[in-house]
Scaffold this motif. Sequence first.
Motif: not given
Length: 308
Positions: A190-207
């Motif tokens: 309902s929030w508009g999520g397309g896919v789900i994982n446990m790894s996008a963060l904090p990796e993307a923030k740190l990059a």
Amino acid sequence: MASTLPAHFDKPVRIAVIGGTGLSKIDGYTPVAALLPQTPWGLPSSPIMIAEHNGIPIAFLARHGLSHQLAPHEVPARANIAALRSIGVRSVIAFSAVGSLREEIKPMDFVIPDQIIDRTKGVRPFTFFEGGVVGHVGFADPFDAKLAAVVERCAAAMQGDAAVLHNKGTVVCIEGPQFSTRAESHMYRSWGGGVINMSALPEAKLAREAELAYQMICMATDYDCWHTTEDVDVAMVMKYMAANSGNAKNLVGAVLDELSKQEHSDMVMAKHWEGSAQGAVKFMTKPEGRNPEAMKRIEYLFPGFWEE
Ligand SMILES: CSC[C@H]1O[C@H](OP(=O)(O)O)[C@H](O)[C@@H]1O
Ligand SMILES: Nc1ncnc2[nH]cnc12
């Protein structure tokens, strides 16, 4: 294998691939060195394997370790990103096995996400800029649109069973390691999520803090638990990841072919991010408030940072 390879590589490596669940290496790439930089944030998840593609060195890092011994919240994301930057990396293609929150994203489809919803719980270290040096980077668009465009152009490289490469989508990153409840899964949809994982963060923030161009490629393995088909479990993820790995190899090969072209050298060097985080740090903490230890850590990321 790592111990028999040289622990040094004498050229800077500009492009890295981070492999996730079911992708601790990519077939067809023979490592020529295994680097294990000791960073101020500890050691990376695995030795960084250096291999060559069209004569260009490529770094490969297994996010969960070579034996998948690190749970999502145990991945030393700061050490991983800092170690990659320290060997010269400026562009990162990060693979992730994901659940699908949309009917049209079928298991075995790939998604190039353009947004993230953060459902981690604050238990993972998530910034380089703390302990006496403060910085606030922009994160409105958490991935790199230029790398995303390159990946999109390589869609034809995917062949397996009519799998589709979707060129946008929101990844919901949960804390894990447990999968979501059914109520959560419906809420993320309902929030508009397309896919789900446990790894996008904090990796993307740190990059982003490290001024790296960073793009995740999500590989769907299941429909989480919102769908009328089976609920996700590890066996399902691993079965589909075995099927996805051929497409991952083909796609990464095509992406690396493209990135190795001279015309993309500024993009690969992440010139478009250069100075963005350093600017965000330099003016925040007054000299008298700076902690020398924290300053040293920033210096590891950005050598020469404190010199005027
Ligand atoms: C084994 S399913 C959950 C696990 O798979 C994904 O890993 P990665 O993103 O590293 O491919 C997901 O994020 C979870 O860590
Ligand atoms: N359903 C799911 N939830 C979280 N992470 C995943 N990785 C693969 N499938 C997943």
